[in-house]
Design a protein around this motif. Structure first.
Motif, mmCIF file in Angstrom:
data_model
loop_
_atom_site.group_PDB
_atom_site.id
_atom_site.type_symbol
_atom_site.label_atom_id
_atom_site.label_comp_id
_atom_site.label_asym_id
_atom_site.label_seq_id
_atom_site.Cartn_x
_atom_site.Cartn_y
_atom_site.Cartn_z
ATOM 1 N N LEU A 1 38.997 56.819 -6.416
ATOM 2 C CA LEU A 1 38.702 57.773 -7.736
ATOM 3 C C LEU A 1 38.303 57.260 -9.039
ATOM 4 O O LEU A 1 37.533 57.698 -9.847
ATOM 5 C CB LEU A 1 39.997 58.353 -7.851
ATOM 6 N N GLU A 2 38.676 55.875 -9.403
ATOM 7 C CA GLU A 2 38.236 55.095 -10.237
ATOM 8 C C GLU A 2 36.784 54.823 -10.195
ATOM 9 O O GLU A 2 36.011 55.060 -11.301
ATOM 10 C CB GLU A 2 39.218 53.900 -10.710
ATOM 11 N N THR A 3 36.217 54.476 -9.234
ATOM 12 C CA THR A 3 35.105 54.329 -8.858
ATOM 13 C C THR A 3 34.028 55.414 -9.303
ATOM 14 O O THR A 3 33.220 55.445 -10.022
ATOM 15 C CB THR A 3 34.662 53.788 -7.584
ATOM 16 N N LEU A 4 34.657 56.585 -8.791
ATOM 17 C CA LEU A 4 33.806 57.707 -8.942
ATOM 18 C C LEU A 4 33.792 58.100 -10.617
ATOM 19 O O LEU A 4 32.713 58.744 -11.023
ATOM 20 C CB LEU A 4 34.539 59.102 -8.187
ATOM 21 N N ALA B 1 25.989 50.576 -8.398
ATOM 22 C CA ALA B 1 25.679 51.145 -10.003
ATOM 23 C C ALA B 1 27.149 50.961 -10.914
ATOM 24 O O ALA B 1 26.906 50.674 -12.063
ATOM 25 C CB ALA B 1 25.419 52.776 -9.993
ATOM 26 N N VAL B 2 28.018 51.199 -10.239
ATOM 27 C CA VAL B 2 29.247 50.924 -10.989
ATOM 28 C C VAL B 2 29.454 49.457 -11.449
ATOM 29 O O VAL B 2 29.993 49.218 -12.504
ATOM 30 C CB VAL B 2 30.551 51.533 -10.151
ATOM 31 N N GLU B 3 29.174 48.736 -10.354
ATOM 32 C CA GLU B 3 29.328 47.152 -10.597
ATOM 33 C C GLU B 3 28.544 46.768 -11.828
ATOM 34 O O GLU B 3 28.869 45.855 -12.596
ATOM 35 C CB GLU B 3 29.107 46.474 -9.288
ATOM 36 N N LYS B 4 27.504 47.207 -12.130
ATOM 37 C CA LYS B 4 26.448 47.003 -13.065
ATOM 38 C C LYS B 4 26.736 47.482 -14.582
ATOM 39 O O LYS B 4 26.365 47.080 -15.489
ATOM 40 C CB LYS B 4 25.124 47.282 -12.657
ATOM 41 N N GLU B 5 27.722 48.135 -14.460
ATOM 42 C CA GLU B 5 28.199 49.156 -15.611
ATOM 43 C C GLU B 5 29.067 48.075 -16.568
ATOM 44 O O GLU B 5 29.898 47.678 -16.087
ATOM 45 C CB GLU B 5 29.324 50.343 -15.320
ATOM 46 N N CYS C 1 34.371 54.680 2.028
ATOM 47 C CA CYS C 1 33.890 55.876 1.969
ATOM 48 C C CYS C 1 32.909 56.323 1.084
ATOM 49 O O CYS C 1 32.080 57.007 0.967
ATOM 50 C CB CYS C 1 34.909 57.081 2.044
ATOM 51 N N ILE C 2 32.893 55.303 0.087
ATOM 52 C CA ILE C 2 31.598 55.624 -1.216
ATOM 53 C C ILE C 2 30.265 54.814 -0.734
ATOM 54 O O ILE C 2 30.537 53.659 -0.514
ATOM 55 C CB ILE C 2 32.364 55.037 -2.451
ATOM 56 N N PRO C 3 29.309 55.530 -0.803
ATOM 57 C CA PRO C 3 28.027 55.129 -0.698
ATOM 58 C C PRO C 3 27.656 53.864 -1.468
ATOM 59 O O PRO C 3 28.285 53.823 -2.769
ATOM 60 C CB PRO C 3 27.123 56.254 -0.999
ATOM 61 N N SER C 4 27.031 52.744 -0.771
ATOM 62 C CA SER C 4 26.684 51.478 -1.569
ATOM 63 C C SER C 4 25.995 51.700 -2.864
ATOM 64 O O SER C 4 26.182 50.904 -3.814
ATOM 65 C CB SER C 4 26.076 50.847 -0.653
#
Length: 489
Positions: A382-385, A425-429, A417-420
């Motif tokens: 949920l946090e990733t989303l 994109a989140v890792e670069k945030e 389950c979250i697409p790569s």
């Protein structure tokens, strides 16, 4: 040292009498008294003893720890005087001395400790008051727990009221999931607009939910009504067919026309709503006829000579910049002003991330009901989303939730389950860094970062108690900080 209480000597048979026996008894009493003193000194509760006049004659270390007082400040002093001089906030002993009855109070000491103090009178055999014995128990944590329980109870009541209000609104006006301040304002505007028939122009990026808002406006006026809601995508129908779909046609109006003619969408939407999606794609020739319909409330079927009166509410939507199109002569200015009576702009999902979590749970519920599942989503997923920008907006989120709920192996949707591309994109945030701020004031920077972290915890965790646990603070502290930073519940 004063004797605390009288201890009856046990019979010690040594075979001696007189002074020798008395010596043994005195020795035994001394040993018993020292043992009793050690027991009292080792008590976790505070012990406090005064004489019959209220003077302090004994107190253990626990009392000094609880009260925050210094031994030299109170030894030999009367408690009445200590209270009068504000050395201690209150005491039970003076009232016990006056009434000769036990007294219990909660005393908040100046060091921030709250204690339950129980004082009892001690009498001799003739009934004369000798001592006042006080037990002092630290109940700070208990009171804090009570405050937390009260805060939780208040929050539960607040959440119940909010859920009930949301339920009433959803029953009244269909499912329109919002949480962010911007979307709450749009919902309030939509409820007002639903009571009138003025045209509405909804603008926003593709996938933000313009069609959902249009239906919400339609249904909010009277959800129990069977009034028609007709929707057409102006960009999906060829130009030569769009007019016949909108206005209808008479028999023989053109080659291939149905023998009996056909009612257009304006007529089908009579006494209801016609939703013109992607209005920016409407050709110029059709724009002229649409403007005429809006001005006259009458429609001509293709090939017809008579007018048909209509009472149709128009809601138009587009992801194009209509004002720019007007300047470039690609959209009629008079039609734009006629449609733009009540403008509504829906911000993209990346600008209202407070809506992500409620939308995820909404789509989970819908798909669980649809497929007969009972799947949940992990806090990490949920946090990733919530950190993703969602270029496809709500439509992208909706499709992803359906995909994850179908492909998840177990009962929990986790980060696997979250697409790569989303995880990358989140890792670069970038995080919340002081260099992003417009000040070097450390206190202000700390305050901003703390507010942002608490806001994110509330969004991701979904409840005050879970957020407090994740932040490592107690619930009452989180309630105060939430109020301090004016964060939504």
């Amino acid at each position: 040292m004063y004797a605390i209480m009288h201890t009856s000597a046990l019979a010690v048979h040594t075979g001696t009498t007189g002074e020798g026996g008395n010596g043994v008894d005195k020795w035994f009493l001394k040993e018993e008294n020292e043992l009793l003193m050690k027991i009292i000194d080792s008590s976790y509760d505070g012990i406090f003893i005064t004489d019959s006049e209220g003077a302090a004659i004994y107190f253990n270390d626990a009392y000094l720890r609880i009260s925050g007082l210094k031994r030299e400040k109170i030894l030999g002093r009367r408690l009445q005087d200590l209270v009068a001089e504000n050395e201690i906030p209150d005491a039970c002993s003076p009232e016990v001395i006056r009434t000769k009855k036990p007294v219990t109070k909660v005393i908040d000491y100046y060091n921030g400790v709250s204690a339950l103090v129980t004082s009892i009178p001690v009498f001799n055999d003739e009934g004369r008051l000798l001592r006042v014995f006080s037990n002092v128990r630290d109940i700070t944590d208990l009171l804090k727990l009570r405050e937390e329980l009260k805060s939780t109870s208040d929050l539960n009541m607040e959440y119940r009221q909010q859920l009930w209000q949301m339920h009433r609104e959803s029953q009244k006006s269909g499912r329109f999931v919002v949480e962010s301040p911007a979307m709450r304002n749009i919902r309030r505007l939509a409820l007002r607009v639903s009571q009138v028939s003025s045209p509405v122009l909804i603008q926003g990026e593709s996938g933000v939910g313009k069609d959902v808002l249009a239906r919400y406006i339609h249904e909010a006026a009277d959800p129990s009504s069977s009034r028609p809601f007709i929707q057409i995508n102006c960009s999906a129908i060829p130009e030569n067919l769009l007019e016949s779909e909108l206005f209808g046609y008479e028999p023989g109006a053109f080659t291939g026309a149905a023998k009996g003619g056909k009612r257009g969408l304006f007529e089908l939407a009579n006494d209801g709503t016609l939703f013109l999606d992607e209005i920016g794609a409407m050709p110029h020739s059709t724009q002229v006829k649409l403007l005429d319909v809006l001005q006259r409330n009458q429609v001509y079927r293709l090939g017809g000579t008579r007018t048909v009166n209509i009472d149709t509410r128009i809601i138009a939507a587009t992801n194009s910049d209509l004002e720019k199109m007007v300047r470039e002569n690609r959209f009629r200015q008079d039609l734009f002003y006629r449609l733009n009576v009540i403008p509504v702009h829906i911000p993209p999902l990346r600008e209202r991330k407070e809506d992500i979590v409620p939308l995820v749970f909404h789509f989970l519920e819908v798909n669980n009901d649809r497929f007969g599942f009972q799947k949940k989503i992990s806090p990490q997923a949920l946090e990733t989303l919530t950190r993703y920008d969602w270029p496809g907006n709500v439509r992208e989120l909706k499709n992803l939730v359906e995909r994850m709920i179908v492909l998840a192996d177990g009962e929990t949707i986790d980060e696997k389950c979250i697409p790569s591309h989303i995880k990358k994109a989140v890792e670069k945030e970038p995080g919340v860094l002081p260099v992003d701020l417009d000040t070097f004031d450390l206190k202000e920077i700390q305050s901003r970062v703390e507010g942002e972290v608490i806001k994110r915890a509330l969004t991701v965790c979904g409840s005050m108690r879970k957020a407090a646990r994740a932040l490592g603070i107690d619930l009452s502290t989180l309630v105060r900080k939430k109020k301090k930073y004016n964060l939504q519940a």
